[in-house]
Design an enzyme around this catalytic site. Sequence first.
Site, PDB file in Angstrom:
ATOM      1  N   GLU A  81       0.886  -1.093  -0.084  1.00 33.10           N
ATOM      2  CA  GLU A  81      -0.053   0.082  -0.150  1.00 33.10           C
ATOM      3  C   GLU A  81       1.026   1.253  -0.059  1.00 33.10           C
ATOM      4  OE1 GLU A  81      -4.003  -1.689   2.567  1.00 33.10           O
ATOM      5  OE2 GLU A  81      -2.911   0.180   3.153  1.00 33.10           O
TER       6      GLU A  81
ATOM      7  N   ARG B 205       3.668  -7.440  11.965  1.00 31.88           N
ATOM      8  CA  ARG B 205       3.212  -6.669  13.385  1.00 31.88           C
ATOM      9  C   ARG B 205       3.135  -7.643  14.683  1.00 31.88           C
ATOM     10  NH1 ARG B 205       2.051  -1.239  13.123  1.00 31.88           N
ATOM     11  NH2 ARG B 205       0.887  -1.405  15.105  1.00 31.88           N
TER      12      ARG B 205
ATOM     13  N   HIS C 256     -27.210  -1.918 -12.759  1.00 32.44           N
ATOM     14  CA  HIS C 256     -26.360  -1.653 -13.793  1.00 32.44           C
ATOM     15  C   HIS C 256     -26.187  -0.340 -14.268  1.00 32.44           C
ATOM     16  CE1 HIS C 256     -24.491  -2.750 -17.770  1.00 32.44           C
ATOM     17  NE2 HIS C 256     -25.420  -1.795 -18.391  1.00 32.44           N
TER      18      HIS C 256
HETATM   19  P1  FAD Z   1      -4.105  -0.464  18.233  1.00 31.93           P
HETATM   20  O1  FAD Z   1      -4.898   0.467  17.334  1.00 31.93           O
HETATM   21  O2  FAD Z   1      -2.933  -0.821  18.326  1.00 31.93           O
HETATM   22  O3  FAD Z   1      -4.420   0.552  19.834  1.00 31.93           O
HETATM   23  C1  FAD Z   1      -3.741   0.099  20.718  1.00 31.93           C
HETATM   24  C2  FAD Z   1      -3.693   1.395  21.887  1.00 31.93           C
HETATM   25  O4  FAD Z   1      -3.093   1.076  22.895  1.00 31.93           O
HETATM   26  C3  FAD Z   1      -2.401   2.425  21.332  1.00 31.93           C
HETATM   27  O5  FAD Z   1      -3.223   3.685  21.105  1.00 31.93           O
HETATM   28  C4  FAD Z   1      -1.518   2.469  22.380  1.00 31.93           C
HETATM   29  O6  FAD Z   1      -0.767   3.720  22.620  1.00 31.93           O
HETATM   30  C5  FAD Z   1      -2.323   1.970  23.421  1.00 31.93           C
HETATM   31  N1  FAD Z   1      -1.566   1.265  24.501  1.00 31.93           N
HETATM   32  C6  FAD Z   1      -0.741   0.264  24.577  1.00 31.93           C
HETATM   33  N2  FAD Z   1      -0.122  -0.184  25.594  1.00 31.93           N
HETATM   34  C7  FAD Z   1      -0.490   0.782  26.565  1.00 31.93           C
HETATM   35  C8  FAD Z   1      -0.374   0.921  27.734  1.00 31.93           C
HETATM   36  N3  FAD Z   1       0.270   0.187  28.479  1.00 31.93           N
HETATM   37  N4  FAD Z   1      -0.950   1.812  28.365  1.00 31.93           N
HETATM   38  C9  FAD Z   1      -1.923   2.693  27.723  1.00 31.93           C
HETATM   39  N5  FAD Z   1      -2.005   2.628  26.472  1.00 31.93           N
HETATM   40  C10 FAD Z   1      -1.217   1.601  25.913  1.00 31.93           C
HETATM   41  N6  FAD Z   1      -6.388  -2.280   9.684  1.00 31.93           N
HETATM   42  C11 FAD Z   1      -7.917  -2.307   9.045  1.00 31.93           C
HETATM   43  O7  FAD Z   1      -8.799  -2.980   9.440  1.00 31.93           O
HETATM   44  N7  FAD Z   1      -7.781  -1.626   7.780  1.00 31.93           N
HETATM   45  C12 FAD Z   1      -6.717  -0.939   7.217  1.00 31.93           C
HETATM   46  O8  FAD Z   1      -6.912  -0.292   6.084  1.00 31.93           O
HETATM   47  C13 FAD Z   1      -5.606  -1.069   8.044  1.00 31.93           C
HETATM   48  N8  FAD Z   1      -4.548  -0.608   7.461  1.00 31.93           N
HETATM   49  C14 FAD Z   1      -3.231  -0.300   8.154  1.00 31.93           C
HETATM   50  C15 FAD Z   1      -2.212   0.301   7.868  1.00 31.93           C
HETATM   51  C16 FAD Z   1      -1.123   0.449   8.446  1.00 31.93           C
HETATM   52  C17 FAD Z   1       0.272   1.182   8.086  1.00 31.93           C
HETATM   53  C18 FAD Z   1      -1.183  -0.120   9.859  1.00 31.93           C
HETATM   54  C19 FAD Z   1       0.081  -0.199  10.718  1.00 31.93           C
HETATM   55  C20 FAD Z   1      -1.987  -0.918  10.290  1.00 31.93           C
HETATM   56  C21 FAD Z   1      -3.233  -1.061   9.491  1.00 31.93           C
HETATM   57  N9  FAD Z   1      -4.325  -1.618  10.037  1.00 31.93           N
HETATM   58  C22 FAD Z   1      -5.534  -1.819   9.207  1.00 31.93           C
HETATM   59  C23 FAD Z   1      -4.356  -2.623  11.331  1.00 31.93           C
HETATM   60  C24 FAD Z   1      -5.103  -1.711  12.345  1.00 31.93           C
HETATM   61  O9  FAD Z   1      -4.578  -0.358  12.497  1.00 31.93           O
HETATM   62  C25 FAD Z   1      -5.005  -2.475  13.661  1.00 31.93           C
HETATM   63  O10 FAD Z   1      -5.653  -3.989  13.376  1.00 31.93           O
HETATM   64  C26 FAD Z   1      -6.012  -1.840  14.653  1.00 31.93           C
HETATM   65  O11 FAD Z   1      -5.274  -0.565  15.024  1.00 31.93           O
HETATM   66  C27 FAD Z   1      -5.933  -2.705  15.914  1.00 31.93           C
HETATM   67  O12 FAD Z   1      -6.725  -1.884  16.887  1.00 31.93           O
HETATM   68  P2  FAD Z   1      -6.280  -2.380  18.419  1.00 31.93           P
HETATM   69  O13 FAD Z   1      -7.555  -1.584  19.309  1.00 31.93           O
HETATM   70  O14 FAD Z   1      -6.199  -3.766  18.716  1.00 31.93           O
HETATM   71  O15 FAD Z   1      -5.000  -1.644  18.886  1.00 31.93           O
END
Ligand code: FAD
Length: 464
Positions: free
Chosen positions: A189, A272, A443
């Site tokens: 991407e 990741r 269509h």
């Molecule tokens: P995260 O979004 O990773 O959030 C975790 C949060 O926890 C973070 O804000 C972090 O600061 C916080 N945190 C961690 N440890 C602590 C702590 N000890 N104390 C306090 N805070 C903490 N997914 C899609 O579905 N569609 C897409 O198009 C897509 N594109 C992507 C493009 C890129 C470049 C990347 C890197 C990822 C992409 N993803 C996409 C994947 C998607 O971003 C993740 O699957 C999603 O963000 C996961 O959500 P989450 O809530 O599990 O964790």
Amino acid sequence: MNELSCKLLVIGAGPGGYTCAIRAGQLGIDTIVVDAQKPGGTCLNVGCIPSKALIHAAGEYETIARAAENSPLGISTAKPSLDFARTIAWKDSIVRRLNSGVAGLLKKAGVRLAAGYARFRDGKTIEVETQSGRQVIHAATVVIATGSAPVALPLLPFGSRVISSTEALALTEIPNKLVVVGGGYIGLELGTAFAKMGSTVTVIEAAPRILPQYDGDLSEPIARRLGALGVTVLTGAKATALVADGTALAIETASGEQTSLEADRILVTVGREPATNGFGLENLDLDMDGPFIRIDDRCRTSMHGIFAIGDVTGEPMLAHRAMAQGEMVAEIVAGHRRAWDRVSIPAICFTDPEIVTVGLSPSEAAGKAFEIKTDLFPFKANGRALTLEREDGFIRTVARADNHLLLGIQGVGAGIAELSAAFSLALEMGARLEDIAMTIHAHPTQSEALHEAALKSLGHAIHI
Ligand code: FAD
């Protein structure tokens, strides 16, 4: 030391955590969500949203640049230029707008947001390092939603010219020569976006083809388009060392040749890993599933009162999976009967063209105990695709041969991400090929390719 208590504490305000907290707040649960960063997590701050903004800007630029060169549509224009600083400012403004949107939604739901890094003291007590000092939060239930982080390669540690997707999305200049290590969806991407904006891009992928997690025919249109954009793709190749003060990358090609590639930036996108270190998980007694936190079909961990959702719990690491888990967990905490019963989680690769998959691919379905029927309809026979000048790709259905129950739908084509909802709905509703065939598709639309694929499987495609 400041002490607080709540019914539900969510660690991480990414898509999983903030959805969980908002839904819990709506259900009247006293909730605190903690995050060290701005709300929105990886997805909003350094993932889905900024990457799609950059992809869109790059696509617009390349479309105009192509028209300036030779447009069969009769459009002529001067060669465009790109003010990358403005592109980045525009991308950042979208992120900021959504950051404050999420913060507003949390507030509206009555959720308290604690800004700081959380650490477990024990299963019910969390310490948060805030700017104003240490806070201790006592919670009846805790949800771990800490997400994931880019995997580093030991021979290419991040720093200086070697960057992850996070730094790639924060670049202030378009690199002249960009080497992307890892031909998965994130690398392709971003690599495509930079190629469209003028970088000379080389992608190195150790597997025999790019996007190895997808069936081969889905990745072929992407490979063709990368070639047309001038991107060099080296499959079966491995990065072996950083050379010349990091201005070049030594690689071994598929034929065993040792060579090197000059690079202004080396973008490492080899996967990741779940964020499970540094916040006291070792003080708990959680069962793990490899590097991930083990959960059951209600996102319960092995410890009573502790749930885990999102990337920290395994594949597919996608924002909408995290959100769906977060919503479910909030409802379980509120006493609702819920379980993880999603028959399909759509996955989209926002490359050019886009790939959309839902459910089982032909190769995944082939190993099952029943016969399958699979057919595809190519976009070259779809009127809408021709009017969009984008005829490469297809939509395919995978169904049981005996009762025609749909098991999966895959597609590759320009701009088909929005069709993912139709694909998912079909699987969620337990649709059969006949349901798709009897649905009147408008269509001219690209969605007609889904209709025709189902008709073809039933033996009477009209347009092929
Ligand atoms: P995260 O979004 O990773 O959030 C975790 C949060 O926890 C973070 O804000 C972090 O600061 C916080 N945190 C961690 N440890 C602590 C702590 N000890 N104390 C306090 N805070 C903490 N997914 C899609 O579905 N569609 C897409 O198009 C897509 N594109 C992507 C493009 C890129 C470049 C990347 C890197 C990822 C992409 N993803 C996409 C994947 C998607 O971003 C993740 O699957 C999603 O963000 C996961 O959500 P989450 O809530 O599990 O964790």
